[in-house]
Design a protein around this motif. Sequence first.
Motif, mmCIF file in Angstrom:
data_model
loop_
_atom_site.group_PDB
_atom_site.id
_atom_site.type_symbol
_atom_site.label_atom_id
_atom_site.label_comp_id
_atom_site.label_asym_id
_atom_site.label_seq_id
_atom_site.Cartn_x
_atom_site.Cartn_y
_atom_site.Cartn_z
ATOM 1 N N PRO A 174 17.195 -58.349 -40.446
ATOM 2 C CA PRO A 174 17.750 -57.156 -39.624
ATOM 3 C C PRO A 174 16.765 -55.820 -39.611
ATOM 4 O O PRO A 174 16.607 -55.002 -38.851
ATOM 5 C CB PRO A 174 19.089 -57.075 -39.904
ATOM 6 N N PHE A 175 16.345 -55.616 -41.008
ATOM 7 C CA PHE A 175 15.719 -54.555 -41.183
ATOM 8 C C PHE A 175 14.181 -54.606 -40.353
ATOM 9 O O PHE A 175 14.103 -53.159 -39.670
ATOM 10 C CB PHE A 175 15.410 -54.340 -42.607
ATOM 11 N N VAL A 176 13.806 -55.409 -40.411
ATOM 12 C CA VAL A 176 12.240 -55.559 -39.798
ATOM 13 C C VAL A 176 12.422 -55.608 -38.278
ATOM 14 O O VAL A 176 11.852 -54.813 -37.515
ATOM 15 C CB VAL A 176 11.470 -56.655 -40.452
ATOM 16 N N VAL A 177 13.483 -56.343 -37.843
ATOM 17 C CA VAL A 177 13.889 -56.273 -36.581
ATOM 18 C C VAL A 177 13.905 -55.035 -35.951
ATOM 19 O O VAL A 177 13.547 -54.502 -34.899
ATOM 20 C CB VAL A 177 15.117 -57.087 -36.019
ATOM 21 N N ASP A 178 14.773 -54.246 -36.588
ATOM 22 C CA ASP A 178 15.343 -52.745 -36.187
ATOM 23 C C ASP A 178 13.934 -51.832 -36.160
ATOM 24 O O ASP A 178 13.639 -51.114 -35.286
ATOM 25 C CB ASP A 178 16.321 -52.065 -37.108
ATOM 26 N N GLN A 179 12.975 -52.107 -37.220
ATOM 27 C CA GLN A 179 11.831 -51.185 -37.534
ATOM 28 C C GLN A 179 11.065 -51.556 -36.472
ATOM 29 O O GLN A 179 10.119 -50.755 -35.695
ATOM 30 C CB GLN A 179 11.283 -51.503 -38.848
ATOM 31 N N LEU A 180 10.826 -52.858 -36.057
ATOM 32 C CA LEU A 180 9.823 -53.089 -34.922
ATOM 33 C C LEU A 180 10.179 -52.920 -33.648
ATOM 34 O O LEU A 180 9.483 -52.118 -32.986
ATOM 35 C CB LEU A 180 9.617 -54.767 -34.712
ATOM 36 N N LYS A 181 11.370 -52.903 -33.351
ATOM 37 C CA LYS A 181 12.085 -52.361 -32.139
ATOM 38 C C LYS A 181 11.789 -50.675 -32.053
ATOM 39 O O LYS A 181 11.263 -50.203 -30.995
ATOM 40 C CB LYS A 181 13.510 -52.514 -31.936
ATOM 41 N N ALA A 182 11.982 -49.972 -33.146
ATOM 42 C CA ALA A 182 11.637 -48.737 -32.938
ATOM 43 C C ALA A 182 10.238 -48.148 -32.849
ATOM 44 O O ALA A 182 9.864 -47.113 -32.292
ATOM 45 C CB ALA A 182 12.285 -48.003 -34.206
ATOM 46 N N SER A 183 9.662 -49.195 -33.623
ATOM 47 C CA SER A 183 8.170 -48.876 -33.591
ATOM 48 C C SER A 183 7.311 -49.349 -32.350
ATOM 49 O O SER A 183 6.110 -49.086 -32.168
ATOM 50 C CB SER A 183 7.412 -49.713 -34.906
ATOM 51 N N LEU A 184 8.103 -50.039 -31.513
ATOM 52 C CA LEU A 184 7.571 -50.431 -30.023
ATOM 53 C C LEU A 184 8.342 -49.863 -28.935
ATOM 54 O O LEU A 184 8.098 -49.914 -27.997
ATOM 55 C CB LEU A 184 7.698 -52.145 -30.044
ATOM 56 N N GLU A 185 9.188 -48.659 -29.397
ATOM 57 C CA GLU A 185 9.738 -47.956 -28.381
ATOM 58 C C GLU A 185 8.931 -47.260 -27.130
ATOM 59 O O GLU A 185 8.152 -46.559 -27.590
ATOM 60 C CB GLU A 185 10.676 -46.797 -28.964
ATOM 61 N N GLY A 186 9.104 -47.815 -26.081
ATOM 62 C CA GLY A 186 8.182 -47.290 -24.938
ATOM 63 C C GLY A 186 6.565 -47.727 -24.909
ATOM 64 O O GLY A 186 5.980 -47.377 -24.020
ATOM 65 N N VAL A 187 6.397 -48.792 -25.877
ATOM 66 C CA VAL A 187 5.360 -49.157 -26.008
ATOM 67 C C VAL A 187 4.980 -50.387 -25.013
ATOM 68 O O VAL A 187 5.881 -51.258 -25.026
ATOM 69 C CB VAL A 187 4.753 -49.797 -27.240
ATOM 70 N N ARG A 188 4.157 -50.212 -23.729
ATOM 71 C CA ARG A 188 3.827 -51.539 -22.965
ATOM 72 C C ARG A 188 2.535 -52.044 -22.867
ATOM 73 O O ARG A 188 1.770 -51.513 -22.064
ATOM 74 C CB ARG A 188 4.402 -50.648 -21.685
ATOM 75 N N PRO A 189 2.351 -53.034 -23.604
ATOM 76 C CA PRO A 189 0.906 -53.557 -23.560
ATOM 77 C C PRO A 189 0.662 -54.154 -22.175
ATOM 78 O O PRO A 189 1.838 -54.996 -21.789
ATOM 79 C CB PRO A 189 0.863 -54.547 -24.757
ATOM 80 N N GLU A 190 -0.202 -54.172 -21.541
ATOM 81 C CA GLU A 190 -0.315 -54.961 -20.230
ATOM 82 C C GLU A 190 -0.393 -56.446 -20.303
ATOM 83 O O GLU A 190 -0.017 -57.194 -19.659
ATOM 84 C CB GLU A 190 -1.483 -54.276 -19.649
ATOM 85 N N ARG A 191 -1.120 -56.735 -21.373
ATOM 86 C CA ARG A 191 -1.519 -58.218 -21.852
ATOM 87 C C ARG A 191 -1.004 -58.781 -23.056
ATOM 88 O O ARG A 191 -0.946 -57.793 -23.934
ATOM 89 C CB ARG A 191 -2.815 -58.573 -21.705
ATOM 90 N N PRO A 192 -0.554 -59.842 -23.429
ATOM 91 C CA PRO A 192 -0.179 -60.123 -24.579
ATOM 92 C C PRO A 192 -1.264 -59.928 -25.669
ATOM 93 O O PRO A 192 -0.960 -59.882 -26.871
ATOM 94 C CB PRO A 192 0.289 -61.594 -24.447
ATOM 95 N N GLU A 193 -2.460 -60.202 -25.172
ATOM 96 C CA GLU A 193 -3.701 -60.204 -26.238
ATOM 97 C C GLU A 193 -3.983 -58.592 -26.758
ATOM 98 O O GLU A 193 -4.442 -58.550 -27.533
ATOM 99 C CB GLU A 193 -4.814 -60.535 -25.560
ATOM 100 N N GLY A 194 -3.073 -57.714 -26.005
ATOM 101 C CA GLY A 194 -3.330 -56.315 -26.121
ATOM 102 C C GLY A 194 -2.514 -55.597 -27.219
ATOM 103 O O GLY A 194 -2.522 -54.536 -27.458
ATOM 104 N N LEU A 195 -1.655 -56.643 -27.943
ATOM 105 C CA LEU A 195 -0.701 -56.205 -28.805
ATOM 106 C C LEU A 195 -0.797 -57.274 -30.113
ATOM 107 O O LEU A 195 -0.814 -58.494 -29.744
ATOM 108 C CB LEU A 195 0.602 -56.050 -28.577
#
Length: 254
Positions: free
Chosen positions: A142-163
């Motif tokens: 749960p810690f990493v899940v929350d940290q990842l969601k916060a670290s990707l807030e508003g982040v919109r890669p166009e392609r899956p290879e872009g992240l």
Amino acid sequence: MRTPLVAGNWKMHKTPSEARVWFNEFLDELGPMPEGAEAAILPSFPLLPVAAEELAGSGVFFGAQDVSAHDWGAYTGEVSAYQVADLGAKYAIVGHSERRKYWKEASSLVAEKAKRALEAGLVPIVCVGEELEVRERGEAIPFVVDQLKASLEGVRPERPEGLVVAYEPVWAIGTGKTATAGDAEAMAEAIRSVLAELFGPEFAEEVRVLYGGSIKPENFAEILAGPNVDGGLVGGASLKVDSFLSLVKTALNR
Ligand code: PGA
């Protein structure tokens, strides 16, 4: 199909001339980069032009260990993602635990950095990971899940290879302690579920999730066996040509 990635995080090691020697030796021993895996070196900023020169045409990629959350401006000491991209870099690490710990970088800042990297055409390697006491409390996922969601807030890669997402348990970095292959896989699976929630399941299926923390030639094959683990972010073992080469070969034989 996700191509496994072996990314060497050199941290604050090597001079530009030492880097030049390393690249030459590595490319001599590697020969033409075979298909089936990707290798990248992430050296400190003054070494990036050397990486650009020496790795040109080799099929081995390079990138930065950090970028600014700002694009341009009066930010003394900062480095813009656009400056890094202009050198021909492919990747930028953001949110490494050493930056989170020593420079108090919050996940909201990490998300801004990931956005700047994407805008400049770089692939952000977004790092997440728990401290030992969080794992001992049984709260790592749960810690990493929350940290990842916060670290990707508003982040919109166009392609899956872009992240790229790197799971690096803080207690395993530079300590010689590695997560078990089972724990690395369980976390990578949880990370992929977050990516599915944010970007849709098909997109998530193609995003690479790396493990990092005391990867060595002796333990890498076992870690890579996890179906959701798509490579490694490697510190110590990336500094020597032989050990890094051996990791790249392991990824090629996956
Ligand atoms: P390590 O570092 O391989 O030396 O544990 C990994 C990292 O910090 O990316």
